[in-house]
Enzyme design. Structure first.
Site, short mmCIF file in Angstrom:
data_model
loop_
_atom_site.label_atom_id
_atom_site.label_comp_id
_atom_site.label_asym_id
_atom_site.label_seq_id
_atom_site.Cartn_x
_atom_site.Cartn_y
_atom_site.Cartn_z
N ASP A 275 0.84 -1.20 0.00
CA ASP A 275 0.00 0.00 0.00
C ASP A 275 0.87 1.25 0.00
O ASP A 275 2.03 1.21 0.43
CB ASP A 275 -0.89 0.01 1.26
N TYR A 343 4.65 -9.13 7.87
CA TYR A 343 4.23 -7.74 8.07
C TYR A 343 4.44 -7.34 9.51
O TYR A 343 4.33 -8.17 10.42
CB TYR A 343 2.74 -7.57 7.77
N TYR A 414 -5.10 -9.47 2.94
CA TYR A 414 -5.16 -8.02 3.19
C TYR A 414 -5.09 -7.79 4.70
O TYR A 414 -5.99 -8.19 5.45
CB TYR A 414 -6.44 -7.43 2.63
#
Ligand SMILES: [Zn+2]
Ligand SMILES: [Zn+2]
Length: 451
Positions: A275, A343, A414
């Site tokens: 993103d 992440y 996501y």
């Protein structure tokens, strides 16, 4: 069957240069390159010359043995349709007349004689480009192909080679000899196409592909160039830049590359994307830059890494640059969907988080399969479907109502929605497990695991 008879029959109906006559027997005899080297004759020209020479000797002998008319008739064919100097000299010596006009070869229209001229033109058209390998091609007019087909079937020729392949090979050999570069049919740096009819040369400069990994060290820049709604024309919204974001990873990487290669354009291919507000850390994300029509392709990639680092000035860094091939673009794109990712995200929850909450999250989400319907925020550009993605590992630190998570999961999950739950479209989610509203404040990609 007799090659001399066939050659004489062909010559009696058509004017043929040495190469075009010899080419009809291209699969016969194995002629090394250095035979007739001093005359610069190609193997096919060598075949044609030898056939004409042998016929000249035979016809002279036939004449001497008493069949004078028969001998002269054949010598005239060689002198006229064959444009063959030894036959002409023999006739002159015997005091015989013949038509002295030089006849244009029926099969090549005299174009084979222009091979070296075409080679020089092709080299001239490539002077501003650096290359190591080349391909030489040609466009042959249809009427010449038809003539060759017709002649072959008429004389039942089964050992011939096509005019096009002779022209390509012989011109290519000349280019190689003059430039010292190598012909490469499969993967050449540059290609040159000669239009035999017009003599025009067209070139195509093949793209150069450089693979690397990028790290995006700051938030707020998109991976690729992002035009404004004005479609690049410029408007008050974009402050007349034509761009929604002033800079992108793509531009930070490709600008120094374009400068260094003096190329026409460069295209950025990422192995997936993060993103805009996420950083890309760790070893970085794989990418390939496709450099179109580069004038320079012998690059020092360490120097290029430094140039990009200087230009991007702390926003982006690249490492592991290496030259690669076109088919890797498809591979790095395909692999990104399946590559595991790690992440790190900071989360805010609307109530304080307890150690029990952390235990619950770890227990419920380690090795869990997440059902994720296409998030609302990307539903305008992604097909609406439910994806099943796995979380392999999760770790959490808490501080009041803030939490920092490190998540190792399948590619394509996501993360922002894993946290918020996306109105129930992602389940289970952090929000669901805590029975509280949770949002992602900051997101970093720590790893894209390709191996
Ligand atoms: Zn010819
Ligand atoms: Zn605009």
């Amino acid at each position: 069957m007799n090659v001399l008879n066939i050659a004489l029959q062909m010559l009696s109906s058509h004017s043929l240069c040495d190469s075009c006559l010899g080419r009809q027997f291209a699969l016969l005899g194995n002629i090394p390159e250095n035979v007739f080297k001093s005359k610069n004759l190609s193997p096919n020209a060598c075949r044609g010359f030898s056939l004409k020479m042998t016929l000249t000797l035979q016809d002279h002998l036939t004449y001497d043995l008493g069949s004078k008319d028969e001998g002269i008739k054949s010598l005239k064919i060689l002198a006229e349709n064959g444009n063959f100097e030894p036959a002409r000299e023999t006739l002159t010596m015997l005091g015989k007349n013949f038509d002295q006009t030089s006849r244009i070869c029926y099969l090549c229209d005299g174009k084979i004689e222009l091979n070296s001229e075409h080679a020089e033109k092709a080299i001239a058209s490539l002077t501003s480009y650096e290359f190591e390998t080349f391909l030489c091609g040609s466009v042959i007019p249809i009427h010449l192909k038809e003539r060759e087909d017709e002649l072959r079937s008429k004389f039942n020729i089964k050992w011939g080679e096509a005019l096009k392949s002779e022209i390509n090979r012989e011109t290519g050999k000349m280019i190689a000899k003059i430039t010292g570069k190598q012909a490469d049919l499969a993967n050449p740096d540059v290609a040159t196409i000669i239009d035999i009819e017009s003599g025009q040369i067209s070139t195509s400069i093949n793209p150069l592909f450089i693979y690397g990994r990028y790290r995006k060290l700051i938030r707020g820049i998109p991976q690729s160039k992002w035009p404004c709604k004005c479609e690049g024309i410029g408007c008050s919204v974009c402050n007349w830049t034509g761009k929604k974001y002033a800079i992108s990873v793509e531009e930070l990487i490709t600008t120094p590359i374009l400068e260094l290669t003096d190329a026409k354009d460069a295209k950025f291919h990422g192995s997936g994307r993060e993103d805009i507000d996420a950083r890309m850390l760790g070893k970085g994300r794989p990418f390939i830059v496709e450099i179109k029509e580069p004038k320079r392709r012998k690059l020092n990639l360490m120097d290029l890494e430094n140039r990009i680092r200087d230009y991007a000035n702390g926003k982006v860094e690249v490492t592991q640059l290496k030259f690669t091939k076109k088919d890797m673009v498809r591979k790095i794109k395909a692999i990104s969907q399946h590559a595991e990712k790690i992440y790190k995200c900071s989360i805010r929850v609307d109530r304080d988080i307890s150690l029990e909450d952390v235990e619950k999250i770890k227990k419920e989400l380690t090795n869990a399969t997440i059902q994720q319907r296409t998030p609302l925020r990307v539903s305008h550009r992604r097909v609406d479907k439910i994806r099943m993605k796995k979380i392999h590992d999760i770790d959490a630190k808490i501080d009041g109502n803030l939490m920092e998570l490190v998540i190792r999961c399948d590619g394509g999950l996501y993360i922002k929605e894993l946290i918020s739950g996306d109105g129930g479209r992602t389940t289970p989610s952090i929000s669901e497990l805590l029975s509280a509203s949770a949002e992602c404040l900051e997101l970093d990609v720590l790893e894209v695991q390709l191996d």
